[in-house]
Design an enzyme around this catalytic site. Sequence first.
Site, PDB file in Angstrom:
ATOM      1  N   CYS A 127     -20.045 -22.002  -0.064  1.00 18.24           N
ATOM      2  CA  CYS A 127     -19.239 -22.412  -1.245  1.00 18.24           C
ATOM      3  C   CYS A 127     -18.371 -23.609  -0.986  1.00 18.24           C
ATOM      4  O   CYS A 127     -18.374 -24.519  -1.793  1.00 18.24           O
ATOM      5  CB  CYS A 127     -18.491 -21.126  -1.379  1.00 18.24           C
ATOM      6  SG  CYS A 127     -19.173 -19.746  -1.877  1.00 18.24           S
ATOM      7  N   ASP A 150       2.920 -26.412  25.718  1.00 21.89           N
ATOM      8  CA  ASP A 150       4.245 -27.200  25.638  1.00 21.89           C
ATOM      9  C   ASP A 150       4.794 -26.495  26.491  1.00 21.89           C
ATOM     10  O   ASP A 150       4.849 -25.537  27.300  1.00 21.89           O
ATOM     11  CB  ASP A 150       4.428 -26.752  24.041  1.00 21.89           C
ATOM     12  CG  ASP A 150       6.100 -27.175  23.922  1.00 21.89           C
ATOM     13  OD1 ASP A 150       6.408 -28.527  24.301  1.00 21.89           O
ATOM     14  OD2 ASP A 150       7.116 -26.460  23.343  1.00 21.89           O
ATOM     15  N   CYS A 194     -17.723 -18.023   1.466  1.00 22.44           N
ATOM     16  CA  CYS A 194     -18.554 -18.633   2.588  1.00 22.44           C
ATOM     17  C   CYS A 194     -18.676 -20.096   2.669  1.00 22.44           C
ATOM     18  O   CYS A 194     -18.151 -20.879   1.915  1.00 22.44           O
ATOM     19  CB  CYS A 194     -19.886 -18.026   2.599  1.00 22.44           C
ATOM     20  SG  CYS A 194     -20.958 -18.522   1.408  1.00 22.44           S
ATOM     21  N   ASP A 200       5.201 -28.883  17.469  1.00 22.86           N
ATOM     22  CA  ASP A 200       3.862 -28.378  17.905  1.00 22.86           C
ATOM     23  C   ASP A 200       2.931 -27.871  16.823  1.00 22.86           C
ATOM     24  O   ASP A 200       1.994 -27.536  17.127  1.00 22.86           O
ATOM     25  CB  ASP A 200       4.087 -27.166  18.987  1.00 22.86           C
ATOM     26  CG  ASP A 200       4.722 -27.617  20.080  1.00 22.86           C
ATOM     27  OD1 ASP A 200       4.328 -28.627  20.775  1.00 22.86           O
ATOM     28  OD2 ASP A 200       5.792 -26.930  20.780  1.00 22.86           O
TER      29      ASP A 200
END
Length: 770
Positions: free
Chosen positions: A56, A461, A53, A649
């Site tokens: 952490c 794009d 999580c 991209d």
Amino acid sequence: MCCTDMALAYVEAHASWGAANTKPSLGRDHSAFVAVAPDGSARAEFAVEGVRCAACMKAIERGLAPMPGVASARLNFSDRRLAVTWTREAEPDVPAILAALEMLGYTAQPFAPGGLADAEAAETKRLIQALAVAGFASMNVMLLAISVWAGNISDMSPENRDLFHWIQAVIVLPAAAYAGRPFYEGAVRGLRAGRVTMDFPITLGVVLTLVMSVVESLSGATHAYFDGAVMLLFFLLIGRVLDQAMRQRTRAFAENLAALRCERATLAGPDGGLRDVPLAELAPGARILVRPGERVPADGLVENGTSDLDQSLVTGETAAVAVRGGDRVFAGALNGSGALTVRVTAAAGASLLDEVEGLMRRALEARSRALVLADRATRLYVPFVHAGAALTFVGWLAAGAGWHAALLDAVAVLIVSPCALGLAIPAVQVVAAGALFREGVLLNDGTALERFAQVDTVVFDKTGTLTLPEPTLSGGRYAPAALESAARLALSSRHPMSAALVAAAGPAEPFPGAQEAAGLGVRAVVGGVELRLGSARFCGAEAEAAAAVAADPEASVICFRAGDGAPAAFPVRQGLRPDAAEVVAGLAALGHRVLILSGDRAASVEAVARRLGIAEWEAGLTPQDKIARIEALERAGRRVLMVGDGLNDAPALAAAHASLSPVTAAHVSQAAAHALFLGRSLAPVLSVLAAGRRARRLMLQNLWFSAVYNVLAVPLAATGCLTPLIAALAMSGSSLAVTANALRARLATMPAPVPAAHRPTAPAPVAGTS
């Protein structure tokens, strides 16, 4: 003290990281994992296990920050990849970092692209096996539990009831010991490091429930709670398996980038001799040989030779680019047909490929900073459940109740609370992911739905995104015999545009004996006549090619000639996706800002923007430029969805708030995107936005339901109104409730049709190859 503060205090108490006795004996040299930047600072990356999580993530970053010489420590939560940077004056110490992570309760190893696949597969297999065991045990134990419940209100004898309890124990105890290992190990690891993780209350609840069930069975009590413990593990393992599957996909980008990188190069000596050397030995000014089919190992300038290169990493250009002496080439480009001698200008660590990888890494690290709904719920859940159970136990003891009754009520608090909260988010994700899959969308990230819900700006794009990935023959009338012969020659060509001729002519067989001329085209001798397909110069068709370009300046031209006959010039281009205009109009009607950011030529991008009615567009952008534009939009408060497919991209896809890529995209772009879409239609762009908004509403509804449920159920359990048995039933009922609400995500994800007033007319095919 929160877990991050505890971790920080723990690390500060062990400040002598450089001491020899704190370093594990690793038995290997880790200097190869450290990269030195031009400014003199050093950087190393680590694959960290045990991160569950956002707490952490903070514990690791704050725990490593006080170490001598460490300038920064950033953990990418998506792929659990930790980047540690040392100051220029510091000596990089990889074993010390590994020792520090071990003290914090995490296992790690230096990150090596391609080296995590086996570990990921093993972890996925372990979780699936645990889920299968928990599911099998749950089904069988529930049959026995229902019999006991019915028998308690009928005429079941105490002996039969005790027998059923012990049969449940025989099934559940080994099943829980095996299926609960992912949670037990996480809890123990956290406690050793002085942290309380999300795994701890789960472990505590399961263990106490099992212990109390065994005690109750020994004493011949009416109720045992084996079913509640194993069902809790089953539901939570569902979420853990889904999280692991999503995470495994996000780690693919490093391996995909590594596939573009050459580990060795062919060095050409002053005497003309060739020598195979590691990439690290290349220096600016060195001369290297790049054979057909090989990737260029370093940036440089072509000295000798001609060829066609796939340089989509730089420009997004899907067509191979002809290069000859004096042209610039980049690391990672795929050499097509001719041998090239290249003089190196930027070697390992300084090439454009390294720069793209760095951009992508930093974008993913920045993207992982955001806390999603599940993380926020987790941060509230752990102290809430711990405090509730502890106060219940202490309160009943203070009120004069025996330890047995106090412990039963505390266990009831632990059992009654977690399942609805644990399923609130994963249940919606599973159902919404299934609905999107039916519409041709594959989710690639666990946070995708929440991100799509927040989008207000869409950046496209051009090549392969607004346009179709495959080229098509553009307009004009051609002699059938010339087209047929050109198509048969095209079957022997590796040039991407040759596919347009094959598609236009229909099924055919290649000419036998056809040969490819490096950087020029394909030739074959048929019936004593030489046929040629390729560049205008190769076919002697300069005039015809010039005429074709004058008629359509944005098209690429492939020429054909049969012997001394008149040559033919075939203009080839990529058309728009069939529904691109409707999708763009739909986005505008929904209030989204739409832009085009492309690496292609301005004329080609302008033509697409004009036909689609997109007012904002930019052309000729590098990967850095695209990231800069997206970051500027983000700083202005926009939430950007990037839709792209090229290697160039990939950093922008990683940097955007949300990202979508066609399944035909480059592998690196696929890994960087939050979702992929199938087919020729662009409608999935609308689908993911609608699905994201709906899923977020359902997630919030489930979280609110879970909160209200816990506010009501926990006090009842704490006051003794709920036995552990009733608590287990309530837990199951709450799980069914949030699951039933999540099923509403199966409804159609497409928004309402675009109003006729906003729907443009169908556009003509658009030229361009990037």
